[in-house]
Design an enzyme around this catalytic site. Structure first.
Site, PDB file in Angstrom:
ATOM      1  N   GLU A 119       0.842  -1.199   0.000  1.00  0.00           N
ATOM      2  CA  GLU A 119       0.000   0.000   0.000  1.00  0.00           C
ATOM      3  C   GLU A 119       0.877   1.249   0.000  1.00  0.00           C
ATOM      4  O   GLU A 119       2.097   1.164   0.135  1.00  0.00           O
ATOM      5  CB  GLU A 119      -0.941  -0.007   1.216  1.00  0.00           C
ATOM      6  CG  GLU A 119      -2.025  -1.080   1.081  1.00  0.00           C
ATOM      7  CD  GLU A 119      -2.921  -1.196   2.286  1.00  0.00           C
ATOM      8  OE1 GLU A 119      -2.921  -0.304   3.135  1.00  0.00           O
ATOM      9  OE2 GLU A 119      -3.611  -2.219   2.379  1.00  0.00           O
ATOM     10  N   HIS A 240      -8.504  10.002   3.173  1.00  0.00           N
ATOM     11  CA  HIS A 240      -8.166   8.925   2.229  1.00  0.00           C
ATOM     12  C   HIS A 240      -8.418   9.467   0.829  1.00  0.00           C
ATOM     13  O   HIS A 240      -9.450  10.088   0.579  1.00  0.00           O
ATOM     14  CB  HIS A 240      -9.043   7.694   2.495  1.00  0.00           C
ATOM     15  CG  HIS A 240      -8.518   6.449   1.858  1.00  0.00           C
ATOM     16  ND1 HIS A 240      -8.548   6.251   0.496  1.00  0.00           N
ATOM     17  CD2 HIS A 240      -7.942   5.345   2.382  1.00  0.00           C
ATOM     18  CE1 HIS A 240      -8.006   5.069   0.224  1.00  0.00           C
ATOM     19  NE2 HIS A 240      -7.635   4.496   1.351  1.00  0.00           N
ATOM     20  N   ARG A 286      -0.720   8.720   1.472  1.00  0.00           N
ATOM     21  CA  ARG A 286      -2.076   9.174   1.158  1.00  0.00           C
ATOM     22  C   ARG A 286      -2.310  10.667   1.390  1.00  0.00           C
ATOM     23  O   ARG A 286      -3.153  11.260   0.721  1.00  0.00           O
ATOM     24  CB  ARG A 286      -3.099   8.343   1.901  1.00  0.00           C
ATOM     25  CG  ARG A 286      -3.012   8.404   3.386  1.00  0.00           C
ATOM     26  CD  ARG A 286      -4.071   7.546   4.002  1.00  0.00           C
ATOM     27  NE  ARG A 286      -3.968   6.153   3.563  1.00  0.00           N
ATOM     28  CZ  ARG A 286      -4.503   5.132   4.227  1.00  0.00           C
ATOM     29  NH1 ARG A 286      -5.152   5.357   5.340  1.00  0.00           N
ATOM     30  NH2 ARG A 286      -4.397   3.917   3.776  1.00  0.00           N
ATOM     31  N   HIS A 347     -10.875   9.980   6.845  1.00  0.00           N
ATOM     32  CA  HIS A 347     -10.657   8.535   6.975  1.00  0.00           C
ATOM     33  C   HIS A 347     -10.186   8.122   8.362  1.00  0.00           C
ATOM     34  O   HIS A 347     -10.672   7.150   8.921  1.00  0.00           O
ATOM     35  CB  HIS A 347      -9.626   8.115   5.930  1.00  0.00           C
ATOM     36  CG  HIS A 347      -9.366   6.652   5.868  1.00  0.00           C
ATOM     37  ND1 HIS A 347     -10.370   5.731   5.631  1.00  0.00           N
ATOM     38  CD2 HIS A 347      -8.221   5.932   5.989  1.00  0.00           C
ATOM     39  CE1 HIS A 347      -9.844   4.503   5.616  1.00  0.00           C
ATOM     40  NE2 HIS A 347      -8.555   4.606   5.844  1.00  0.00           N
ATOM     41  N   ARG A 382      -0.796   8.760   9.193  1.00  0.00           N
ATOM     42  CA  ARG A 382      -0.650   7.333   9.454  1.00  0.00           C
ATOM     43  C   ARG A 382      -0.258   6.574   8.190  1.00  0.00           C
ATOM     44  O   ARG A 382      -0.845   6.763   7.130  1.00  0.00           O
ATOM     45  CB  ARG A 382      -1.981   6.787   9.970  1.00  0.00           C
ATOM     46  CG  ARG A 382      -1.990   5.302  10.224  1.00  0.00           C
ATOM     47  CD  ARG A 382      -3.349   4.887  10.717  1.00  0.00           C
ATOM     48  NE  ARG A 382      -4.373   5.153   9.745  1.00  0.00           N
ATOM     49  CZ  ARG A 382      -4.814   4.272   8.857  1.00  0.00           C
ATOM     50  NH1 ARG A 382      -4.313   3.072   8.815  1.00  0.00           N
ATOM     51  NH2 ARG A 382      -5.758   4.608   8.006  1.00  0.00           N
TER      52      ARG A 382
HETATM   53  C1  SIN Z   1      -7.165   1.087   2.496  1.00  0.00           C
HETATM   54  O1  SIN Z   1      -7.449  -0.087   2.301  1.00  0.00           O
HETATM   55  O2  SIN Z   1      -6.881   1.874   1.612  1.00  0.00           O
HETATM   56  C2  SIN Z   1      -7.191   1.595   3.898  1.00  0.00           C
HETATM   57  C3  SIN Z   1      -6.074   1.056   4.655  1.00  0.00           C
HETATM   58  C4  SIN Z   1      -5.832   1.918   5.838  1.00  0.00           C
HETATM   59  O3  SIN Z   1      -6.485   2.936   6.025  1.00  0.00           O
HETATM   60  O4  SIN Z   1      -4.916   1.588   6.597  1.00  0.00           O
END
Ligand code: SIN
Length: 505
Positions: A119, A240, A286, A347, A382
């Site tokens: 991610e 997010h 993000r 988020h 985060r």
């Molecule tokens: C996501 O799946 O994009 C969210 C993961 C997260 O917020 O840690």
């Protein structure tokens, strides 16, 4: 109306990953009462798609790298020792979840090896997941484990109104329970407990657009603050970058894991606008992506941007992202053939109730873990999938510390009393104020802020809080009113913290 006084040993507020994991750790040592506002499974955990970040592939990855990624994304505000202990204790808790029955996705063709996803902001593949239903799977297994334990009692459709504190009796401050509203009957119970554990999650509903479920109304943060516990970093609300943009897709998240697999963000004309903004392009952290999208939407006047998965193998969507793929298909979007329309939304609350390395708040006999807490792991922003990890590590640590807690209680406890309060026939006051708080926060305290906008928001929120206070004292409480009171206080805390912090992170 007077309330009954009842007693337990460990009072857990919230039934997401932190609350349930904590309950399982203390259950052999006393009676555990878990309070949850709606159905037991309804928590932010359930909606976590991505997974849990943890270093399990020591050949390609290392604790050092996970620590570095977390510190970099946290923009200099993480506590190094907290980051290190969280990262290093992570694998043990993943193994424990597996023992408890969580079924994580395995590598195709190798059932012995966990499939590790990637991610935004991560240098390596290290996200343990259950396809894109991770939170749902974790929640299922933990609820089943709690149901099997004879010492655990779960009260659904119950909501804590306020914490019981000894300061209210003129004694040095400590927590000894909570007033708990039965949302269905309207009755309020005075529930005494040796310790209280806050696991109430975040406060995304303070913003008009959010990935969070309706239960995320900042109750734990508001209650702890009212009870005298320290709260910090509330200005760091994480947005997010990719919520599904569709009139019938309330709050639906398009996981960052899609970009981890190669998805590219594009403007309506097809431009890959993250190229050149960050070395990781669409897979940048993000906050960088959300800010860039916000700027592009303002610059171009477009309603949304697009996440393009069309160049990836066609079998990827149904295999790796069955939840997101099905949801998009139901709305007429086939991600294999067309880009997904997305917008940013609130988020994750990076701040919260301050806890030490043992999950203890500054209020004696009140501990906390998960999104409600501020451990110092996240800093200003985060790292993706570090939140479920943090919840596990700190729920276990708080449980260990709470087993040694010395209960404190006044000689006589005053039960809840409704005084002369009457039923309100003006539910519209609650819904109107609810809407105003969320709109003001979105418009004035959103992704990009200015002093002028923060002042505007502050004036509006204080007026609303005045009205709520009047309402709270004159009418019988309902869960809607309690949530509104909490979310308005959280709005106040975010604005207040943002006005104090002059530099941008
Ligand atoms: C996501 O799946 O994009 C969210 C993961 C997260 O917020 O840690």
């Amino acid at each position: 109306m007077e309330s009954s006084i009842q007693e337990t040993d460990f009072l857990v507020l919230g039934s997401g990953i932190a609350g349930l994991y904590y309950a399982l750790h203390v259950a052999d040592h006393g009676r555990v009462t878990i309070i949850t506002k709606r159905d037991p499974a309804e928590s932010s955990t359930r909606y976590a798609q991505g997974g849990i970040a943890s270093v399990l592939d020591h050949e390609r990855d290392s604790f050092e790298s996970h620590v570095e990624d977390t510190l970099r994304v946290g923009a200099g505000l993480c506590k190094q020792e907290i980051v290190r202990l969280t990262v290093e204790e992570g694998p043990r808790h993943i193994r424990r979840l597996i023992e408890l029955g969580v079924e994580f996705t395995r590598q195709p063709g190798d059932q012995a090896a966990l499939d590790l996803g990637r991610e935004g902001g991560h240098s390596h593949r290290r996200v343990v997941h259950a396809t894109d239903f991770t939170g749902q799977e974790v929640e299922r297994a933990l609820l089943a484990a709690v149901a099997r334990h004879p010492n655990c009692q779960l009260l659904d459709h119950h909501l804590a109104v306020d914490l019981l504190t000894t300061a209210a009796y003129g004694l040095p401050n400590a927590c000894f329970g909570a007033y708990v509203l039965d949302a269905r009957s309207g009755g309020v119970m005075t529930l005494l407990s040796r310790v209280v554990f806050l696991a109430t999650g975040g406060a995304g509903k303070v913003y008009l657009y959010t990935s969070n479920p309706d239960v995320a109304t900042g109750d734990g943060i508001a209650m702890a603050y009212r009870a005298g516990a320290a709260v910090a970093n509330m200005e760091f609300y994480q947005f997010h970058p990719t919520l599904l943009y569709h009139p019938h897709a309330k709050s639906f998240l398009i996981s960052e894991a899609l970009r981890g697999e190669g998805g590219i963000l594009r403007l309506p004309d097809g431009t890959d606008f993250m190229k050149g903004v960050h070395e990781l392009g669409s897979l940048a952290p993000r906050d960088v992506v959300a800010r860039t999208i916000d700027a592009e939407l303002k610059r171009t006047g477009a309603d949304c941007v697009y996440l393009d998965m069309t160049a990836l193998p066609k079998e990827l969507a149904p295999r790796r992202f069955p939840n997101i793929h099905e949801k998009c298909l139901a709305l007429g979007i086939d991600m294999r053939e067309q880009p997904i329309p997305v917008v940013p939304g609130a988020h994750y609350c990076c701040g919260g109730v301050v806890v030490d390395a043992q999950g203890r708040t500054t209020l004696r006999n009140l501990s906390a873990a998960g999104e409600v807490s501020c451990t110092g792991l996240h800093g200003a922003c985060r790292l993706a999938s570090n939140s479920l990890l943090e919840a596990l590590v700190f729920a276990a640590r708080a449980a260990a510390a709470d087993l040694a807690a010395e209960p404190v209680r006044p000689a006589t406890v005053r039960p809840w009393s409704s005084g002369n309060a009457v039923n309100s026939d003006e539910a519209v006051v609650v819904s109107q104020n609810w809407d105003e708080v969320r709109r003001a926060m979105w418009n004035y305290v959103g992704i990009v802020r200015s002093e002028k906008r923060l002042d505007r928001a502050r004036r509006r929120i204080e007026l609303i809080r005045e009205e709520i206070r009047e309402y709270y004292w004159n009418f019988l409480i309902t869960s809607d009113l309690c949530e509104l009171r909490n979310i308005a206080l959280v709005a106040h805390l975010i604005i207040d913290s943002a006005r104090r912090r002059k530099e941008s992170r």
